[in-house]
Design an enzyme around this catalytic site. Structure first.
Site, PDB file in Angstrom:
ATOM      1  N   TRP A  60      11.164   4.422  12.102  1.00 55.55           N
ATOM      2  CA  TRP A  60      12.629   4.542  11.996  1.00 55.55           C
ATOM      3  C   TRP A  60      13.041   5.784  11.199  1.00 55.55           C
ATOM      4  CZ3 TRP A  60       9.571   1.463   9.050  1.00 55.55           C
ATOM      5  CH2 TRP A  60       9.777   1.453   7.666  1.00 55.55           C
TER       6      TRP A  60
ATOM      7  N   GLY B 290       0.820  -1.198   0.000  1.00 55.59           N
ATOM      8  CA  GLY B 290       0.000   0.000   0.000  1.00 55.59           C
ATOM      9  C   GLY B 290       0.851   1.244   0.000  1.00 55.59           C
TER      10      GLY B 290
ATOM     11  N   HIS C 108      -1.750   1.352   8.997  1.00 51.19           N
ATOM     12  CA  HIS C 108      -0.437   1.958   8.758  1.00 51.19           C
ATOM     13  C   HIS C 108      -0.553   3.097   7.731  1.00 51.19           C
ATOM     14  CE1 HIS C 108       4.057   1.568   7.955  1.00 51.19           C
ATOM     15  NE2 HIS C 108       3.672   2.049   6.788  1.00 51.19           N
ATOM     16  N   GLU C 109      -1.241   2.830   6.613  1.00 49.56           N
ATOM     17  CA  GLU C 109      -1.326   3.837   5.552  1.00 49.56           C
ATOM     18  C   GLU C 109      -2.185   5.037   5.972  1.00 49.56           C
ATOM     19  OE1 GLU C 109       0.707   3.727   3.247  1.00 49.56           O
ATOM     20  OE2 GLU C 109       1.296   1.628   3.310  1.00 49.56           O
TER      21      GLU C 109
ATOM     22  N   THR D  39      -2.363  -3.064   7.177  1.00 50.18           N
ATOM     23  CA  THR D  39      -1.820  -2.232   6.108  1.00 50.18           C
ATOM     24  C   THR D  39      -2.657  -0.958   6.016  1.00 50.18           C
ATOM     25  OG1 THR D  39      -0.970  -4.141   4.887  1.00 50.18           O
ATOM     26  CG2 THR D  39      -1.355  -2.119   3.613  1.00 50.18           C
TER      27      THR D  39
ATOM     28  N   ASP E  80      11.297  10.167  13.481  1.00 52.81           N
ATOM     29  CA  ASP E  80       9.915  10.132  12.995  1.00 52.81           C
ATOM     30  C   ASP E  80       9.162  11.387  13.418  1.00 52.81           C
ATOM     31  OD1 ASP E  80       9.647   9.722  15.696  1.00 52.81           O
ATOM     32  OD2 ASP E  80       8.446   7.890  15.526  1.00 52.81           O
TER      33      ASP E  80
ATOM     34  N   HIS F 258       7.335   6.766   9.124  1.00 51.99           N
ATOM     35  CA  HIS F 258       7.792   5.464   9.616  1.00 51.99           C
ATOM     36  C   HIS F 258       8.552   5.664  10.925  1.00 51.99           C
ATOM     37  CE1 HIS F 258       7.484   3.874   5.263  1.00 51.99           C
ATOM     38  NE2 HIS F 258       6.473   3.423   5.965  1.00 51.99           N
TER      39      HIS F 258
HETATM   40 ZN   LIG Z   1       4.573   3.155   5.365  1.00 45.09          ZN
END
Ligand SMILES: [Zn+2]
Length: 319
Positions: free
Chosen positions: A241, A190, A229-230, A226, A249, A239
């Site tokens: 990291w 995604g 997250h999106e 997913t 972030d 993200h």
């Molecule tokens: Zn992502």
């Protein structure tokens, strides 16, 4: 880790530094044994195509920090934000023409994950129990638009959002969250567009195999995370990291991660970045399997809440 003061120049440097990182990350994600989200790659392409985007995003960053510093009370505090969701389905095969049940299952997952109602929320380790967030945003299915196509994959250049390329234009993107379900290809599950981008391409793309609760055949990405997250990216989350080794972030209460984590990491997983903190691998903005991610942090909640405040880039939502 948080960078409070981002000038336009440092933002540009940050984005250009991230470029190498995410491209090398992208090249290792062709197999679906590892999660791959194209959001950062798409952002970098958009920044190259439109130099004013970095300026707009920098203004959003400054606005967000201003709101957080002054301790704003967003409309989210009382759970008043309800986001109408338009789902655009592009299908060639029967399997791609996902059912209304599967579509509703994604809405249900978003409502659970953004309201601390997910059954695994109490699996958050004690170390992070003080910062795990009930974001307080709800989602309601507004309409489903379906279109048959001869394309077998759509890529990450927003073709699915453009009628002249066979796609479906977003419906009311300044007041409704548009999701596209279509086969993306290249091992990408995604991608989302951050606040500040063009409204003509605003929204979230999810491959139908990973859209909602999609059945054991699509494990380990079959629990709708997913989408969570999106939508996190769509609400301005990076993200965890920071798309760089020990990157930022832009959130103060998440530990610094070396890089993306995959699978379901054993706890505790220590970072080798400064201070060697325990990584928050169960955060939705990492790259773990769906079963491995089950929390946002309060700092992430603040970033998301700020975009809906009057003057913020998504202030028209929920009115
Ligand atoms: Zn992502």
């Amino acid at each position: 880790m948080k960078k409070v003061f981002l000038s336009a120049i440092t933002a540009l440097l940050l984005f250009s530094c991230q470029n190498d990182q995410s491209e090398s990350a992208g090249s290792e994600t062709s197999a679906l044994s590892r999660r791959a989200c194209a959001t950062q790659d798409v952002l970098e392409a958009q920044l190259k195509a439109d130099p004013t985007l970095a300026i707009r995003m920098n203004q959003i960053e400054a606005f967000t920090n201003e709101q957080i510093i002054k301790g704003f009370s967003g409309r989210l505090v009382n759970g008043k934000i309800e986001i109408p969701v338009v789902v655009n389905v592009l299908y060639r095969t029967t399997a791609e023409n996902i059912s209304n049940t599967q579509i509703q299952s994604q809405i249900d997952v978003l409502n659970k994950d953004f309201n601390a109602l997910n059954s695994d929320f109490n699996s958050v380790p004690t170390l992070f129990s003080g910062v795990k967030a009930n974001v307080g945003i709800t989602f309601v299915l507004d309409q489903v638009i379906r279109k048959s196509t001869t394309k077998s994959s759509w890529g990450t250049r927003d073709a699915m959002k453009k009628p002249n390329q066979g796609g479906i234009a977003p419906t009311s993107p300044t007041t409704k969250l548009n999701l596209w379900s279509c086969t993306i290809g290249g091992g990408i599950l995604g991608y989302a567009q951050f606040p500040g981008g063009s409204s003509a391409t605003d929204g979230v793309v999810i491959d139908p195999k990973y859209f909602g609760v999609s059945g054991s055949a699509n494990a380990p990405y079959n629990l709708g995370r997913t989408g969570t997250h999106e939508v996190g990216h769509w609400m301005n989350l990076r993200h965890i990291w920071g798309d760089a080794t020990c990157g930022s972030d832009l959130v103060s209460d998440t530990p610094t991660h070396n890089t993306a984590n995959y699978g379901v990491p054993a706890y505790p997983h220590y970072s080798t970045c400064s201070g060697t903190p325990v990584e928050m691998t169960m955060n939705y903005m990492d790259y773990t399997d769906d079963a491995g991610m089950y929390m946002f942090s309060n700092g992430q909640k603040s970033r998301m809440a700020a975009i809906f405040v009057s003057g913020g880039p998504r202030a028209a939502f929920g009115i």
